[in-house]
Design a protein around this motif. Structure first.
Motif, PDB file in Angstrom:
ATOM      1  N   VAL A  81      73.541  75.011  54.376  1.00 23.03           N
ATOM      2  CA  VAL A  81      74.332  73.923  54.961  1.00 23.03           C
ATOM      3  C   VAL A  81      75.824  74.226  54.866  1.00 23.03           C
ATOM      4  O   VAL A  81      76.620  73.800  55.723  1.00 23.03           O
ATOM      5  CB  VAL A  81      74.013  72.569  54.285  1.00 23.03           C
ATOM      6  CG1 VAL A  81      72.562  72.182  54.507  1.00 23.03           C
ATOM      7  CG2 VAL A  81      74.353  72.570  52.803  1.00 23.03           C
ATOM      8  N   GLY A  82      76.219  74.980  53.839  1.00 21.80           N
ATOM      9  CA  GLY A  82      77.619  75.365  53.704  1.00 21.80           C
ATOM     10  C   GLY A  82      78.071  76.300  54.808  1.00 21.80           C
ATOM     11  O   GLY A  82      79.265  76.376  55.114  1.00 21.80           O
ATOM     12  N   PHE A  83      77.126  77.001  55.414  1.00 23.47           N
ATOM     13  CA  PHE A  83      77.430  77.849  56.562  1.00 23.47           C
ATOM     14  C   PHE A  83      77.277  77.082  57.875  1.00 23.47           C
ATOM     15  O   PHE A  83      78.116  77.184  58.776  1.00 23.47           O
ATOM     16  CB  PHE A  83      76.507  79.073  56.558  1.00 23.47           C
ATOM     17  CG  PHE A  83      76.494  79.820  57.861  1.00 23.47           C
ATOM     18  CD1 PHE A  83      77.544  80.656  58.197  1.00 23.47           C
ATOM     19  CD2 PHE A  83      75.430  79.679  58.754  1.00 23.47           C
ATOM     20  CE1 PHE A  83      77.541  81.350  59.408  1.00 23.47           C
ATOM     21  CE2 PHE A  83      75.417  80.364  59.955  1.00 23.47           C
ATOM     22  CZ  PHE A  83      76.474  81.199  60.283  1.00 23.47           C
ATOM     23  N   GLY A  84      76.204  76.311  58.016  1.00 22.45           N
ATOM     24  CA  GLY A  84      75.897  75.669  59.289  1.00 22.45           C
ATOM     25  C   GLY A  84      76.829  74.543  59.669  1.00 22.45           C
ATOM     26  O   GLY A  84      77.264  74.441  60.829  1.00 22.45           O
ATOM     27  N   ILE A  85      77.159  73.667  58.710  1.00 22.15           N
ATOM     28  CA  ILE A  85      78.005  72.511  59.031  1.00 22.15           C
ATOM     29  C   ILE A  85      79.401  72.917  59.484  1.00 22.15           C
ATOM     30  O   ILE A  85      79.891  72.426  60.513  1.00 22.15           O
ATOM     31  CB  ILE A  85      78.054  71.539  57.835  1.00 22.15           C
ATOM     32  CG1 ILE A  85      76.680  70.883  57.638  1.00 22.15           C
ATOM     33  CG2 ILE A  85      79.113  70.473  58.041  1.00 22.15           C
ATOM     34  CD1 ILE A  85      76.579  70.009  56.409  1.00 22.15           C
ATOM     35  N   PRO A  86      80.118  73.806  58.774  1.00 25.24           N
ATOM     36  CA  PRO A  86      81.454  74.200  59.248  1.00 25.24           C
ATOM     37  C   PRO A  86      81.431  74.853  60.627  1.00 25.24           C
ATOM     38  O   PRO A  86      82.314  74.593  61.450  1.00 25.24           O
ATOM     39  CB  PRO A  86      81.931  75.193  58.182  1.00 25.24           C
ATOM     40  CG  PRO A  86      81.165  74.858  56.971  1.00 25.24           C
ATOM     41  CD  PRO A  86      79.826  74.414  57.460  1.00 25.24           C
ATOM     42  N   LEU A  87      80.433  75.696  60.878  1.00 26.29           N
ATOM     43  CA  LEU A  87      80.373  76.369  62.167  1.00 26.29           C
ATOM     44  C   LEU A  87      80.148  75.367  63.297  1.00 26.29           C
ATOM     45  O   LEU A  87      80.799  75.443  64.355  1.00 26.29           O
ATOM     46  CB  LEU A  87      79.254  77.407  62.153  1.00 26.29           C
ATOM     47  CG  LEU A  87      79.230  78.411  63.310  1.00 26.29           C
ATOM     48  CD1 LEU A  87      80.562  79.144  63.412  1.00 26.29           C
ATOM     49  CD2 LEU A  87      78.089  79.409  63.121  1.00 26.29           C
TER      50      LEU A  87
END
Length: 472
Positions: free
Chosen positions: A121-127
């Protein structure tokens, strides 16, 4: 019918044409914000536990790294809208990460699952956020205000309602679908705003821009304060605190919608500063009621300031051609860095009762100093201290000496930098040939710009244009 009546009717028709196209974007970004908040509430319910600390630190570190990597690679990644595989990857990371986080909590799985879910989620949400922010950067200032403010209002209402509902499994299943719904809304919104890299905005400037120091520092400090104040609330009260967003942004949305001619984005940061100071003051005084008031206040302050930052950075992209991934990558990376620092502080210094008053007094002092040093009345019109780098040296790309009324009208009506220059020259009774000579443009290009200017301003002649300028 006189000229003023025609202008009034044109403005009214233009205003009511905005809402149908805005609706997918309202819901799209709100789904993403609600998903992030509700997942955090359910995945890391115990603020003081090592379980929550590991998950939060992992998630925020990955968020900061993701924003930073995209910012540094912004020249090659822009526009993200042309990279559907990254869009699908971001949504898949959100969905799978959310499932792993919920499973690791309710099935009491080892911490390795918690870390894996937090990384996803730390990768998916910002992107996914950057996909939306890049879309916002294609729009004029009023549409940005309407998009972002209503999206945040819908998100806050969703968080307040869903955080209190039972059965919990149904709520979790519902918001785990939000990233996919956000994806569908993004694709729908993109169809409305797919006319080139920017919709009636400047082309992307191929030069390098300096690090956005002012927005990074202020966003980080505001986020740190807001997160720290909210951490003092019990879990069941945090849903109510989210209503502070609605209390602040509903009036702003209505004002921008019905009074777009006079809307001034400067009001956002002028409102946010006293509201942000109120939160630490309430904690210093103490009491559960004041704690909720403080959380409502800081949520409202943060929402107003975040809206201001979005408006200014989108305006820099729209009117000056700066890469939005560069601007938002660093600015929103500092947002998650502020959250990370707040969580670390919460676990160390703040629980010590003897230090709380001194610590919050220091926060108030830091907010006051930084706000005074880093905010000026011209930030909304200019580039907020962000410079264009050419040949290793920094310089500000300045526009011609445009009078204040032309600048304000251009900002409100979404004129580009070139259109703003031409607007000023028109008010000086320059002909198309003279304008073309001064700006080194073909006369046919100038005439095309004039058509766009007249259409955006809702006028049909120089007489009506000069009357509109005189009113301002």
């Amino acid at each position: 019918m006189n000229a003023s009546s025609q202008l009034g009717n044109a403005a009214k028709e233009a205003r009511f044409e905005k809402l149908p196209r805005l609706m997918p974007t309202f819901f799209g970004i709100s789904f993403l914000v609600a998903f992030e908040t509700l997942l955090a509430i359910d995945a890391y319910p115990s603020a003081g536990s090592s379980f929550a600390m590991v998950g939060n630190v992992t998630r925020y570190v990955v968020c900061v790294l993701t924003f930073g990597v995209v910012a540094l690679a912004s020249r090659s990644l822009f526009p993200l809208s042309n990279r559907p595989h990254l869009l699908g990857l971001s949504v898949a990371a959100c969905l799978s990460g959310g499932l792993v986080l919920i499973a690791s909590r309710f099935l009491v799985l080892p911490k390795a699952y918690l870390i894996a879910g937090s990384i996803l989620v730390g990768f998916g949400i910002p992107l996914l956020k950057l996909f939306w922010l890049e879309l916002f950067a294609r729009l004029d200032i009023i549409r940005v205000v309407l998009h972002y403010s209503m999206a945040q209002v819908l998100a806050s209402l969703s968080i307040a309602i869903l955080s209190l509902l039972d059965p919990r499994w149904f709520v979790i299943a519902l918001y785990l679908s939000f990233p996919l719904l956000s994806l569908l809304c993004y694709r729908s919104s993109l169809k409305h705003y797919a006319k080139g890299d920017y919709v009636q905005g400047e082309k992307l400037d191929s030069t390098r821009w300096s690090f956005p120091v002012k927005p990074v520092l202020l966003v980080g400090l505001f986020t740190f304060t807001n997160t720290l104040v909210r951490s003092y609330l019990p879990i069941d009260a945090r849903g109510y605190a989210a209503l502070g967003v609605s209390l602040a942004l509903i009036p702003i949305f209505l004002y921008a919608y019905f009074r777009s001619e006079t809307f001034d984005a400067r009001m956002l940061y002028r409102i946010s500063f006293p509201l942000m100071i109120t939160g630490p003051l309430c904690l210093i005084v103490g009491g559960s009621v004041l704690g909720v008031i403080g959380a409502l206040s800081t949520n409202a302050a943060f929402s107003c300031f975040a809206l201001f930052v979005v408006v200014v950075l989108c305006n820099i992209s729209f009117r000056h051609g700066a890469n939005p991934l560069w601007l938002f990558g660093f600015a929103w990376g500092s947002l998650d860095a502020g959250k990370l620092l707040a969580k670390i502080t919460e676990m160390s210094l703040v629980p010590v009762a003897a230090h709380q008053t001194v610590f919050f007094c220091l926060i108030i002092l830091a907010l006051t100093i930084m706000f005074t040093m880093l905010m000026t009345g011209s930030d909304c019109d200019g580039t907020w201290g962000i410079l264009v780098r050419r040949g290793g040296a920094s310089s500000v790309t300045a526009l011609d000496d445009i009078v204040n009324s032309c600048t304000r009208l251009a900002r409100v009506k979404g004129l580009t930098r070139r259109e703003e220059e031409i607007l000023f020259l028109i008010t000086q009774d320059c002909s198309s040939s003279v304008i073309a000579a001064r700006l080194s443009l073909a006369e046919s290009t100038v005439k095309t710009h004039l058509k766009h200017i007249y259409a955006k301003l809702g006028v049909h002649s120089k007489y009506e244009l000069n009357g509109l300028i005189a009113k301002r």
